[in-house]
Design a protein around this motif. Structure first.
Motif, PDB file in Angstrom:
ATOM      1  N   ASN A 101       0.839  -1.197   0.000  1.00 35.69           N
ATOM      2  CA  ASN A 101       0.000   0.000   0.000  1.00 35.69           C
ATOM      3  C   ASN A 101       0.878   1.253   0.000  1.00 35.69           C
ATOM      4  N   ASN A 102       1.093   1.835  -1.176  1.00 39.51           N
ATOM      5  CA  ASN A 102       1.970   3.004  -1.301  1.00 39.51           C
ATOM      6  C   ASN A 102       1.391   4.228  -0.586  1.00 39.51           C
ATOM      7  N   ASP A 103       0.074   4.387  -0.650  1.00 42.68           N
ATOM      8  CA  ASP A 103      -0.556   5.522   0.030  1.00 42.68           C
ATOM      9  C   ASP A 103      -0.334   5.445   1.533  1.00 42.68           C
ATOM     10  N   LEU A 104      -0.437   4.248   2.069  1.00 35.85           N
ATOM     11  CA  LEU A 104      -0.227   4.064   3.506  1.00 35.85           C
ATOM     12  C   LEU A 104       1.211   4.380   3.886  1.00 35.85           C
ATOM     13  N   GLU A 105       2.154   3.932   3.071  1.00 33.37           N
ATOM     14  CA  GLU A 105       3.569   4.193   3.367  1.00 33.37           C
ATOM     15  C   GLU A 105       3.858   5.691   3.373  1.00 33.37           C
ATOM     16  N   LYS A 106       3.291   6.423   2.408  1.00 31.97           N
ATOM     17  CA  LYS A 106       3.497   7.873   2.356  1.00 31.97           C
ATOM     18  C   LYS A 106       2.934   8.557   3.597  1.00 31.97           C
ATOM     19  N   ILE A 107       1.771   8.090   4.042  1.00 31.00           N
ATOM     20  CA  ILE A 107       1.138   8.659   5.236  1.00 31.00           C
ATOM     21  C   ILE A 107       1.990   8.398   6.470  1.00 31.00           C
ATOM     22  N   TYR A 108       2.528   7.176   6.580  1.00 29.49           N
ATOM     23  CA  TYR A 108       3.387   6.847   7.716  1.00 29.49           C
ATOM     24  C   TYR A 108       4.630   7.744   7.747  1.00 29.49           C
ATOM     25  N   VAL A 109       5.229   7.938   6.597  1.00 26.20           N
ATOM     26  CA  VAL A 109       6.428   8.797   6.516  1.00 26.20           C
ATOM     27  C   VAL A 109       6.085  10.225   6.933  1.00 26.20           C
ATOM     28  N   ASP A 110       4.961  10.720   6.433  1.00 26.85           N
ATOM     29  CA  ASP A 110       4.532  12.088   6.749  1.00 26.85           C
ATOM     30  C   ASP A 110       4.223  12.244   8.232  1.00 26.85           C
ATOM     31  N   MET A 111       3.490  11.282   8.794  1.00 35.56           N
ATOM     32  CA  MET A 111       3.136  11.352  10.208  1.00 35.56           C
ATOM     33  C   MET A 111       4.371  11.259  11.102  1.00 35.56           C
ATOM     34  N   ALA A 112       5.298  10.395  10.742  1.00 41.47           N
ATOM     35  CA  ALA A 112       6.514  10.233  11.536  1.00 41.47           C
ATOM     36  C   ALA A 112       7.313  11.539  11.588  1.00 41.47           C
ATOM     37  N   LYS A 113       7.366  12.234  10.450  1.00 41.40           N
ATOM     38  CA  LYS A 113       8.057  13.535  10.420  1.00 41.40           C
ATOM     39  C   LYS A 113       7.361  14.536  11.325  1.00 41.40           C
ATOM     40  N   LEU A 114       6.027  14.530  11.297  1.00 37.98           N
ATOM     41  CA  LEU A 114       5.254  15.491  12.091  1.00 37.98           C
ATOM     42  C   LEU A 114       5.477  15.298  13.591  1.00 37.98           C
ATOM     43  N   VAL A 115       5.528  14.071  14.025  1.00 42.27           N
ATOM     44  CA  VAL A 115       5.667  13.820  15.472  1.00 42.27           C
ATOM     45  C   VAL A 115       7.114  13.584  15.892  1.00 42.27           C
ATOM     46  N   ILE A 117       9.452  11.091  15.105  1.00 41.75           N
ATOM     47  CA  ILE A 117       9.972   9.758  15.437  1.00 41.75           C
ATOM     48  C   ILE A 117      10.283   9.015  14.145  1.00 41.75           C
ATOM     49  N   PRO A 118      11.112   7.952  14.190  1.00 41.26           N
ATOM     50  CA  PRO A 118      11.405   7.177  12.977  1.00 41.26           C
ATOM     51  C   PRO A 118      10.139   6.530  12.413  1.00 41.26           C
ATOM     52  N   THR A 119      10.066   6.420  11.094  1.00 40.06           N
ATOM     53  CA  THR A 119       8.900   5.822  10.446  1.00 40.06           C
ATOM     54  C   THR A 119       8.672   4.392  10.937  1.00 40.06           C
ATOM     55  N   ARG A 120       9.765   3.656  11.133  1.00 42.50           N
ATOM     56  CA  ARG A 120       9.638   2.275  11.605  1.00 42.50           C
ATOM     57  C   ARG A 120       8.935   2.204  12.961  1.00 42.50           C
ATOM     58  N   GLN A 121       9.265   3.132  13.838  1.00 49.19           N
ATOM     59  CA  GLN A 121       8.650   3.147  15.169  1.00 49.19           C
ATOM     60  C   GLN A 121       7.164   3.457  15.076  1.00 49.19           C
ATOM     61  N   ALA A 124       5.283   0.374  13.870  1.00 48.12           N
ATOM     62  CA  ALA A 124       5.202  -0.640  14.917  1.00 48.12           C
ATOM     63  C   ALA A 124       4.150  -0.294  15.971  1.00 48.12           C
ATOM     64  N   SER A 125       3.886   1.000  16.158  1.00 54.50           N
ATOM     65  CA  SER A 125       2.941   1.415  17.200  1.00 54.50           C
ATOM     66  C   SER A 125       1.484   1.293  16.758  1.00 54.50           C
ATOM     67  N   ASN A 126       1.267   0.944  15.473  1.00 56.02           N
ATOM     68  CA  ASN A 126      -0.090   0.827  14.921  1.00 56.02           C
ATOM     69  C   ASN A 126      -0.915   2.076  15.262  1.00 56.02           C
ATOM     70  N   PRO A 127      -0.660   3.187  14.582  1.00 56.68           N
ATOM     71  CA  PRO A 127      -1.253   4.477  14.974  1.00 56.68           C
ATOM     72  C   PRO A 127      -2.776   4.547  14.882  1.00 56.68           C
ATOM     73  N   ILE A 128      -3.426   3.562  14.252  1.00 58.10           N
ATOM     74  CA  ILE A 128      -4.890   3.615  14.177  1.00 58.10           C
ATOM     75  C   ILE A 128      -5.492   3.600  15.574  1.00 58.10           C
ATOM     76  N   ASP A 129      -4.889   2.851  16.505  1.00 60.38           N
ATOM     77  CA  ASP A 129      -5.410   2.814  17.874  1.00 60.38           C
ATOM     78  C   ASP A 129      -5.377   4.195  18.508  1.00 60.38           C
ATOM     79  N   SER A 130      -4.243   4.867  18.359  1.00 58.60           N
ATOM     80  CA  SER A 130      -4.105   6.202  18.943  1.00 58.60           C
ATOM     81  C   SER A 130      -5.046   7.204  18.287  1.00 58.60           C
ATOM     82  N   LEU A 131      -5.149   7.149  16.970  1.00 55.20           N
ATOM     83  CA  LEU A 131      -6.005   8.098  16.261  1.00 55.20           C
ATOM     84  C   LEU A 131      -7.478   7.882  16.575  1.00 55.20           C
ATOM     85  N   LEU A 132      -7.878   6.622  16.782  1.00 55.33           N
ATOM     86  CA  LEU A 132      -9.265   6.354  17.133  1.00 55.33           C
ATOM     87  C   LEU A 132      -9.651   7.001  18.457  1.00 55.33           C
ATOM     88  N   CYS A 133      -8.683   7.093  19.384  1.00 61.85           N
ATOM     89  CA  CYS A 133      -8.970   7.754  20.665  1.00 61.85           C
ATOM     90  C   CYS A 133      -9.372   9.209  20.436  1.00 61.85           C
TER      91      CYS A 133
END
Length: 311
Positions: A101-115, A117-121, A124-133
């Motif tokens: 999923n290329n769109d998902l990878e781009k979003i992960y890279v963008d979000m990691a830059k914003l917060v 932290i490394p994209t890999r981290q 691994a944290s599965n950000p959907i859980d955090s965003l759902l909160c």
């Protein structure tokens, strides 16, 4: 917000089981109520919130509480190599779908830059859980000096989650994992229901307070494929009923978030077509847990299914 959700759950259950059906009387004893939670404090807090609204004369000191180290509540039956095998295969499937999923990878890279932290981290944290909160409680997504996480990030991750759920059902790896993961818990449930059917009065109300990773495999194992991923404060209820005219006949009804899903289960779909009764015979549930759960593994017992390699 979470406390309020569970207080509401308790109110709903009290209206039906206490006020209407008198399941527990005001002089209920410690033997009639059983509570089990995981090691996460929030599961105990959720359970106490529900019980506070559910029970007449709530007194937590009267309650038998047990802490379960395993999120699948396997107790003394946790040794199951094949369960771990199917879980690993399922995780590989998830990873394979994600990297495509290329769109998902781009979003992960963008979000990691914003917060920051490394994209890999972040992956691994599965950000959907955090965003759902944030999303479910109508709170703005987090911002940093470099920008804000927005709805466009959430939509891409949520779309991928729905695609993952569809493929999960098609590939069946999660289903096989679920059967082995949930058998100990379902077997405990069956044994309790049978004791009550025999006339024993202990543990009339049993509450397991757990996680989405507990509830989701139970739904899968039961064959309730129409159920979506568990939302906050989701509840699954097993009711035991007795035939008023034939006291030896017992039935179960299964409710998910208040909706009757009894005849969505794999073991009672056919019965629904032949019977006018709105419930499922207890023996069908017993046969499913004691025998039929193992057929797909070409086994006759939980131990054999857990240790038999697929052909």
């Amino acid at each position: 917000s979470g406390v309020v959700q569970h207080l509401r759950n308790g109110q709903l259950l009290r209206e039906i089981y206490i006020n209407k059906h008198k399941l527990l009387l005001s002089d209920w004893t410690a033997k009639q109520l059983y509570l089990e939670t995981t090691g996460k404090s929030r599961t105990l807090q959720s359970a106490l919130a529900l019980l506070y609204a559910f029970l007449p004369d709530f007194d937590w000191k009267k309650i038998n509480m047990r802490q379960q180290w395993s999120t699948i509540f396997c107790s003394g039956s946790c040794d199951c190599p094949m369960r771990n095998h199917y879980l690993e295969e399922e995780q590989r499937r998830q990873y394979s779908l994600r990297v495509k999923n290329n769109d998902l990878e781009k979003i992960y890279v963008d979000m990691a830059k914003l917060v920051g932290i490394p994209t890999r981290q972040l992956r691994a944290s599965n950000p959907i859980d955090s965003l759902l909160c944030y999303f479910c409680h109508n709170v703005s997504f987090p911002c940093t000096k470099t920008g804000c996480i927005g709805m466009e990030h959430f939509k891409v991750i949520k779309r991928h989650q729905l695609e993952d759920e569809r493929e999960r059902q098609e590939k069946k790896l999660y289903f096989l994992y679920s059967l082995l993961a949930t058998h100990p818990l379902l077997n405990q449930t069956i044994n309790r229901l049978q004791r009550i059917a025999e006339g024993k009065k202990e543990e009339i109300f049993v509450l397991y307070s757990a996680h989405d990773v507990t509830l989701s495999p139970v739904l899968s194992a039961l064959g309730i494929t129409e159920a979506r991923f568990p939302r906050f404060a989701a509840r699954l209820v097993f009711e035991l009923w007795q035939d008023g005219k034939r006291p030896k006949e017992h039935f179960i009804r299964i409710l998910y978030n208040g909706a009757d899903v009894t005849f969505q289960t794999s073991f009672c779909k056919d019965y629904y077509k032949r019977s006018s009764k709105p419930m499922c015979p207890l023996e069908k549930f017993v046969n499913f847990v004691k025998r039929d759960m193992f057929l797909v593994f070409n086994s006759t017992s939980y131990h054999d299914a857990c240790h038999r390699r697929p052909l």
